[in-house]
Structure formats: C-alpha cells, structure tokens
Design an enzyme around this catalytic site. Structure first.
Site, PDB file in Angstrom:
ATOM      1  N   THR A   7      -3.673  -8.385   1.079  1.00 56.61           N
ATOM      2  CA  THR A   7      -2.492  -7.940   0.341  1.00 56.61           C
ATOM      3  C   THR A   7      -2.699  -8.161  -1.147  1.00 56.61           C
ATOM      4  OG1 THR A   7      -0.081  -8.123   0.169  1.00 56.61           O
ATOM      5  CG2 THR A   7      -1.273 -10.173   0.462  1.00 56.61           C
ATOM      6  N   ASP A  68      -0.002  -5.324   9.989  1.00 58.85           N
ATOM      7  CA  ASP A  68       0.593  -3.993   9.917  1.00 58.85           C
ATOM      8  C   ASP A  68       1.852  -4.021  10.778  1.00 58.85           C
ATOM      9  OD1 ASP A  68       0.697  -1.440   8.888  1.00 58.85           O
ATOM     10  OD2 ASP A  68      -0.463  -0.542  10.499  1.00 58.85           O
ATOM     11  N   PHE A 148      14.622  -4.571   3.144  1.00 60.23           N
ATOM     12  CA  PHE A 148      13.910  -3.381   2.698  1.00 60.23           C
ATOM     13  C   PHE A 148      13.675  -2.481   3.909  1.00 60.23           C
ATOM     14  CE2 PHE A 148       9.588  -4.003   4.363  1.00 60.23           C
ATOM     15  CZ  PHE A 148       9.659  -5.316   4.757  1.00 60.23           C
ATOM     16  N   GLY A 149      13.058  -1.339   3.633  1.00 61.83           N
ATOM     17  CA  GLY A 149      12.660  -0.438   4.719  1.00 61.83           C
ATOM     18  C   GLY A 149      13.840  -0.033   5.592  1.00 61.83           C
ATOM     19  N   ARG A 177       7.791 -10.317  11.733  1.00 59.15           N
ATOM     20  CA  ARG A 177       6.699 -10.811  10.886  1.00 59.15           C
ATOM     21  C   ARG A 177       6.586 -12.334  10.994  1.00 59.15           C
ATOM     22  NH1 ARG A 177       6.730  -7.070   7.610  1.00 59.15           N
ATOM     23  NH2 ARG A 177       8.850  -7.563   6.980  1.00 59.15           N
TER      24      ARG A 177
HETATM   25  P1  IMP Z   1       3.889  -3.009   6.383  1.00 58.96           P
HETATM   26  O1  IMP Z   1       2.814  -2.865   7.399  1.00 58.96           O
HETATM   27  O2  IMP Z   1       4.420  -4.412   6.281  1.00 58.96           O
HETATM   28  O3  IMP Z   1       3.490  -2.437   5.047  1.00 58.96           O
HETATM   29  O4  IMP Z   1       5.128  -2.124   6.892  1.00 58.96           O
HETATM   30  C1  IMP Z   1       5.038  -0.720   7.063  1.00 58.96           C
HETATM   31  C2  IMP Z   1       6.417  -0.101   6.940  1.00 58.96           C
HETATM   32  O5  IMP Z   1       7.258  -0.552   8.015  1.00 58.96           O
HETATM   33  C3  IMP Z   1       7.171  -0.467   5.663  1.00 58.96           C
HETATM   34  O6  IMP Z   1       6.866   0.430   4.623  1.00 58.96           O
HETATM   35  C4  IMP Z   1       8.627  -0.352   6.110  1.00 58.96           C
HETATM   36  O7  IMP Z   1       9.044   0.991   6.061  1.00 58.96           O
HETATM   37  C5  IMP Z   1       8.580  -0.770   7.567  1.00 58.96           C
HETATM   38  N1  IMP Z   1       8.879  -2.220   7.698  1.00 58.96           N
HETATM   39  C6  IMP Z   1       7.976  -3.213   7.839  1.00 58.96           C
HETATM   40  N2  IMP Z   1       8.594  -4.400   7.955  1.00 58.96           N
HETATM   41  C7  IMP Z   1       9.918  -4.131   7.883  1.00 58.96           C
HETATM   42  C8  IMP Z   1      11.077  -4.975   7.926  1.00 58.96           C
HETATM   43  O8  IMP Z   1      11.025  -6.210   8.058  1.00 58.96           O
HETATM   44  N3  IMP Z   1      12.257  -4.330   7.815  1.00 58.96           N
HETATM   45  C9  IMP Z   1      12.382  -2.985   7.665  1.00 58.96           C
HETATM   46  N4  IMP Z   1      11.333  -2.183   7.596  1.00 58.96           N
HETATM   47  C10 IMP Z   1      10.105  -2.750   7.711  1.00 58.96           C
END
Ligand code: IMP
Length: 200
Positions: A7, A68, A148-149, A177
């Site tokens: 990261t 991921d 977020f997300g 996570r």
């Molecule tokens: P990453 O692998 O942590 O980068 O997550 C990939 C995508 O999944 C992010 O861009 C978000 O759209 C979604 N995402 C990951 N973790 C979360 C969370 O804890 N809450 C909401 N969306 C999440």
C-alpha cells in the site's frame, strides 16, 4: 521483523502497523522503491492479493503481504465482487458505484450481501491466505456519512446502523478487514510458518 505491506496509503499503513504491534517494522511500497502501480486485474480477490505480494517479494526479496476487498451481493450473482472499486467506471467513484448497486437492486427481495477481505502473505518463501467476512443486507437508500465505498448502503447482520452511520471504532470492531488482519496478526505472532499453510 521487517515486512512490506502493498500500500501507499499512509492511513492504512498506520492502522495495520498499530494492529500488528512492535515486533514488526511495516514498510510501504515507497519505502522499498516500488513506484509503479501493481496490476489488480485478476478475476478473484485471492488472485489480486497474491499477485501483489509475489510482485513485491520478487522485486525486494522481502516478506510481504497484500489485501483485496470486495462487496459480494447474492441477488447480483456475487457482483460487484472483485470489481468493487471500478463497478461504475475507471474513476473508482464511491458515489457512482453505490448508485449503480441501488439501481440494480431495485425490486430485489433477496438483499443478502457480504464484504470479504483476502490477505495474501509471503513469509520465508511460503504463501498463506487469510479471509475476513462480514455478512449483512443492502438497504434501498443511502444512510450515514462516515466510512467510505459502499458503507452507506450496508447494514451488518445483528445491527440497525449502516457502516456509514457507525463510528470508526464501531466499524473496525466487526469489519471484514479487521477480521482478516486479526488472523494475520495471530499467525505472525505464533510464527509457526512451517506447518500451517491452509486458508484460515
Ligand atoms: P480495496 O481492496 O480495499 O481497495 O477495496 C476495493 C473496493 O471495495 C473499494 O474501492 C471500495 O469500493 C470497496 N470497499 C472495500 N472495503 C470497504 C469497506 O470497508 N466499506 C465499503 N466499501 C469497501
């Protein structure tokens, strides 16, 4: 022990560094001089995570891990899944992604979904996977401003609030996570690397 986390997000690095404790010196991609973006175009979360960990290990020879995450919605056949970040386009727009899910979920009675995080670890040349899952429901409109997300449309099982309505610590207590990283922490602290290779 020095270990590289795939990261460049300083916030994520601090959070995970804090979780893993003092026995580990956590390095980010910049610390090990990896400036290019590592591809994330595999069809599974596992594929993306292990590719990133292998990439770092190959470039540096060091122990490394990568994560991921995806939102898997039953009524959409597991979508957006591995495509969660770019579901509504390459700009990784959280709002557009959420609106797209709400539109696709209109009229669906099965609202079950789960967030799934996969961590791939390369330790002393061996590969390990850790998984964290939180199950819940997709609601039919956005609620809350935190997180977020997809947080504003996801209510974890047994809770009334969306992830976006919870405090950060409330979310981190139960999140996909956090669960995956707790497993990684336990494994690293036990350090029984020779005889424990299963997906946890
Ligand atoms: P990453 O692998 O942590 O980068 O997550 C990939 C995508 O999944 C992010 O861009 C978000 O759209 C979604 N995402 C990951 N973790 C979360 C969370 O804890 N809450 C909401 N969306 C999440």
């Amino acid at each position: 022990m020095k270990i590289v986390f795939a990261t460049n997000n300083q916030h994520k690095l601090m959070e995970i560094g804090d979780l893993l404790g003092d026995s580990f010196t956590l390095l980010n991609l910049k610390d090990v001089n990896i400036k290019e973006e590592i591809p994330e175009d595999f069809p599974t979360l596992e594929g993306n995570a292990i590719f990133k960990a292998r990439y770092i290990h190959k470039a540096t020879g060091m122990n490394a891990f990568a994560d991921d995450t995806g939102l898997e919605i039953e009524a959409l056949g597991g979508s957006p899944g591995v495509h969660s970040a770019r579901f509504a386009g390459v700009h990784k727009d959280f709002n557009a992604n959420t609106e797209k899910v709400l539109k696709l979920m209109k009229g669906k009675t099965n609202r079950s979904a789960k967030f799934r995080t996969v961590i791939a670890l390369i330790l002393d040349g061996s590969e390990y996977f850790f998984e964290g899952i939180v199950s819940g429901k997709i609601i039919d409109e956005k609620r809350g401003t935190g997180g977020f997300g997809y947080d504003p449309i996801f209510v974890p099982d047994g809770k009334q609030l969306t992830f976006a309505e919870m405090s950060l610590s409330e979310k981190n207590n139960i999140s996909h996570r956090a669960l995956a990283f707790e497993k990684l922490k336990l494994f690293l602290s036990q350090n029984h690397v020779a005889d424990n290779k299963a997906i946890n």
